[in-house]
Structure formats: C-alpha cells, structure tokens
Design an enzyme around this catalytic site. Structure first.
Site, short mmCIF file in Angstrom:
data_model
loop_
_atom_site.label_atom_id
_atom_site.label_comp_id
_atom_site.label_asym_id
_atom_site.label_seq_id
_atom_site.Cartn_x
_atom_site.Cartn_y
_atom_site.Cartn_z
N GLY A 158 -9.80 -18.47 -30.82
CA GLY A 158 -8.75 -17.49 -30.03
C GLY A 158 -7.42 -17.19 -30.42
O GLY A 158 -6.55 -16.75 -29.71
N GLU A 161 -6.55 -12.50 -34.36
CA GLU A 161 -7.02 -11.16 -33.68
C GLU A 161 -8.10 -10.66 -34.26
O GLU A 161 -8.50 -10.93 -35.38
CB GLU A 161 -6.14 -9.98 -33.88
CG GLU A 161 -4.48 -10.33 -33.06
CD GLU A 161 -4.50 -10.33 -31.62
OE1 GLU A 161 -5.43 -9.64 -31.13
OE2 GLU A 161 -3.68 -11.29 -31.10
N LYS A 176 9.59 -11.33 -37.42
CA LYS A 176 10.26 -12.46 -37.00
C LYS A 176 11.60 -12.51 -37.69
O LYS A 176 12.79 -12.70 -37.23
CB LYS A 176 9.45 -13.44 -36.89
CG LYS A 176 8.27 -13.40 -35.68
CD LYS A 176 7.38 -14.78 -35.78
CE LYS A 176 6.49 -14.36 -34.67
NZ LYS A 176 5.29 -15.46 -34.66
#
Lengths: 304, 304
Positions: A158, A161, A176
C-alpha cells in the site's frame, strides 16, 4: 480561552489520522497554549462533516455524502485550514501546502536548516526524500529482487501507487528538493534547472557490481551552494556501508546537511504513515498556536 | 538600528572561535535582524579586552593582562553574556548555560524535541553525547588499540583532558542527559537517580567478543518515559552494523529519539571543534535577536 476553529480538507488516510490526532491532543493545546482547538469541519472529495461547536472523534467514521468542495470549506468558519488532500505534481494541485507537510513527515528538513543550523552557511545537502524508491532499492539490493517484483511488494503493502512513476522516475524527490531549496534556503530554482534521474537505469547487473564494490545505491536529491549559486539534481548515488546514509533502510528517509561551521548534520526519520505525516501537520499547528495568531496554513485551493 | 552589546566570558578555544565567528557575521545580523551586534568585552581567567564601541577581530589576539573576573563582566555593559568558560561537573561551575551550549554543539538535541518533534509524546532517547569516549571506543574497536593507547592518541589530538575521568567515567554524558531530560523534556531528575557506567569495564576481551558477534559498542545516555515517569542511565550498549548508531565514528555524536507519532528520528553531528560549539552558541544568539529582546543567555556566575 481563545478558540481556534480547524477545518481539514482531504479525508483519506492522512486526513483521518490528522483529525484523530488533533482531537486526542485537545487537552495538550489547552494546557500548553491556552487554546481551545475545535475541529469544525472535515471534507473529502465526496463527503464531509461540519459542526460549528466542534466534531468529536466518534463522528469521524460516518461522514455525510455531499458535504464537500471549496465552498463547504469556506463556509465552515475555520481560522486554520489543514490541507491533507492528494497532490499532483503535474498540475500542481492542491498545491504547496500539502507537499510541504508531506516533506516534513517524520524527517526534519526545513526545520533543521531554519532552526538547528541557524546562522550557518549551507554548502551541500543530500537527501533520501522518497520512501517508495528507498524501499524498492533496498529490496533490490538486500533481497535480490528485480524492479518489478520489488514494486509489486510495495504496491501490495500500500505504499506504491498503481502508477508509480512520480516516485520511481524521481519527480517526488525533485519536488521535495525544490521546496527545500526555495522555501528553506531562499533559492529560486525551477524544475527545468534540475537533472532528474530515477530508478530506470538500475539493472540487476549494476546492483551486483555495487554489491561487489561494497557500496549501497540510494536515490538522492542533492543541492550544492557555490558562491551563493544553487545547483540541484536527482539521481543514484552510492555510499560505503560505513556511511549512515547507506543504512537508511526500507521506507525510512534521511538528509545530510553540510555547513561551514557545523560540519555534517544527518537526520534520519522512520515514522509510520499516515500517522507521521499527521503529526508533522499538527507540528505546524503548534507553531501557529504558539504565535497566538490564527492564520491559514494552506495557500492552496482545496482539492475537490 | 538596535544595538546589542555582547560580552564573552571564557577565552579559550571555544571563546575565541565564538568571538571570531560573531564578528564575521555582523553583516548577517544587520541584514536579517536589523541588529547592530557589538562585541564589547571578552575575558579569560587572567586577561581580557573591552571597548564600549565594539572590538574588532584583529584585537582579539592581544588580550591585556588583568582584565578579568566577574566585576569586569558586569562593568562591560553587555546586553547579552555568552558563557564559554570551562565547566566542572563536580562543583557545578560555571553552570548550566555553558553546558547547554556544549550539548548543542553540532548536534540538534533539545532543538529536535522542542521544534521538529513538537507535540509528539516521547518514549525513548538514546544518545552518543560525548565525543571523547566515542573516539576512544571507536579506536579500540576499529584499530585494536588498548584503552591507554587510544587515550594517548586522543590527548595528543587535544580532545581528551589530562584528567579524562569526566568523560571516560560517563559523567559528561550523564550531565548532558540530565539537561536534555530536565530542560528539554520537563523531567525532574537528579544525578543520584542515574546509574552511570563509563568505559572502565571495556576490556580487550569484551571488544573481541563484540567484534565476533558483529556488534559495535557505544557509550550511551538513555532515557525512557513510561506513564510520564522518566528513567535515565549511562552505560555501554551494542548495536549491529546496520544500525545508524553503530556508524557514528570518531568524534561524531548522535541521538535517537523515539516518539509515539513520528517513530525514530536520528540526528548525527560531526562538526569540528571549537567552531561547531561556537556556532551553537551563536545560534542561541540568533533566537534572541529574532525575539528582538535583549536578555542574558547565561544564568551562571562567570568562570574566574
């Protein structure tokens, strides 16, 4: 006691964790800041909840359909909006605020530069800023998995993606890094100025060669400052086993900041998601409470 | 422009480095804080300098004999006193302020708890807080030196005292741990409540056994918080090579902070002394400048 009305926009894993953590800390906000913090609204893309008197934790599990969209947020009467919706680097929505909070998750970055290294001149930054790619490279290196097998494992867990390219092609790291450079360090870089390399070039043969050499590959965002001019790039760097960055495993993240007066400072974070990101968002809330001024933390349009 | 008059008490390596770094950053203080920062006095145990108009760097190399002692500091007219004298844990002089600044040297500790992990509940801290003992253990482990040979090397390098027991018996680590616990975390521990073990029990045989086991010994100050109650201790802990703490080499320091919401956060610092300690002291100065209020940073009597 001063009342602070909070709305959380975005009600997936991070939004829910933030709402619950916020409510569990209400007593702390009262004691430490003399602030009566009320969660007046939450909204996801299709449902939401609102109560000017403040929502309680048990109501969060049953959001009502239809209570959503920017107008709902505007009508909630919030002093502070916490943006926890999904972000899309290609369209830029829902924008910076969410991404900044994601960057901060369990890894001090802008914090370190702004606070712990205050006054020092920055020379270089190297950061393992993306958990998914670090997990993939770690699995490929330590378990001998191929890229596809490692990706399947991450998707099953999980934390990759269905379309993992934002992560694996280096764009999340680049984003970032840009935020850190532009908002933490006052640079004025654009994405066009970054050379961005992802995991595409990492083959089993290269992994084998690195292992034989005794080095560990990491996907790293790097930033140097020479004569006040910043240069940024994203790509694979390798580290000997004795380097702390080589031992940043699994979904952990890390940053090494080199300054003139304090040498190297390394921070390594290993918070579990989505709780760590929720805690990072609420850290920002505490800065606002301690300034005793209610200002919006989000400059973005809420995701819809 | 508001004038801030600074006096530095203690004029050994750290005091000199602080004075020089302060003067080299005067332009920064003007630009960033609108503050005219003047170094109006410096004094060591036997000599000093003073000038109400502000000292320049070139005068620092020729302090005048006799200009010293607390009265001299009081007469200097300083708004801010930076205490950089030697500290003695047994007598407690010159006191807390110096020790806090030493603790901060190139390693974010209280910073991290106060700022980067704000709002999180602390569960455990482990810190490699003393550079000398880390150097000694590292030399004993990686170079196969005995304690005496490693100590001689450290003393030759100027980073172990002639009487090294404050460091080697764990008292420096214990002192830093207490400060972190009491001033960073609101604990109320006294030295009597700490079990303090130093390097005394580390023999060549134990080093050999740890090597065979694949673990690395570190002198660690540890703090746990269970149901709001703090427990602290100083002693040897061992770490597998994959643990970032195992790779904190030479004179580097590190801390691992475990919280409820952000998991483990590790900071590793490797600044060169005395510059890193000077930079840490001046970081505190910037917090004061940004609050635009002149308050004394030292609560201790200056060393004489």
């Amino acid at each position: 006691m001063r009342v602070f009305n909070i709305t959380i926009a975005g009600f997936g894993g991070v939004g829910r964790a933030t709402a619950k953590l916020l409510l569990s800390r209400r007593e702390r906000y009262r004691k430490v800041y003399g602030a009566d913090v009320r969660l007046v609204a939450v909204c996801g893309s299709r449902s939401g909840l609102s109560d000017p008197g403040g929502l309680e934790a048990e109501r969060l599990d049953t959001p009502a359909a239809g209570l959503s969209a920017p107008d709902f947020v505007a009508a909630s009467g919030a002093d502070i909006l916490i943006e926890a919706g999904p972000s899309d680097f290609r369209t830029g929505r829902p924008g910076l605020a969410y991404i900044r909070s994601a960057l901060a998750a369990a890894l001090p970055t802008i914090d370190l530069v702004d606070y712990s290294l205050k006054g020092c001149e920055l020379l270089e930054i190297e950061g393992i800023l993306n958990a998914t790619t670090n997990f993939l490279l770690d699995a490929m290196t330590t378990k001998g998995l191929g890229f596809d097998a490692a990706l399947q494992e991450a998707q099953k867990g999980g934390f990759a993606e269905a379309d993992p390219r934002n992560d694996t092609e280096g764009w999340d790291t680049a984003c970032k890094l840009l935020i850190l450079a532009n908002f933490g360090l006052g640079a004025d870089l654009t994405m066009d100025e970054l050379a961005v390399e992802g995991l595409q070039s990492v083959t089993g043969d290269r992994i084998e060669a690195w292992r034989a050499e005794g080095v560990v590959p990491k996907l790293v965002g790097s930033l140097t400052c020479i004569d006040g001019k910043f240069r940024a790039a994203v790509g694979i760097r390798t580290y000997p086993l004795s380097d702390p960055l080589a031992n940043v495993r699994g979904k952990d993240k890390a940053i090494r900041i080199t300054t003139d007066a304090m040498g190297d400072t390394i921070a390594i974070g290993s918070g579990k998601e989505p709780l760590a990101t929720a805690a990072a968002a609420l850290k920002d809330l505490e800065y606002i409470l301690s300034a005793r001024v209610a200002v919006p933390v989000s400059i973005s349009e809420p995701s819809s």
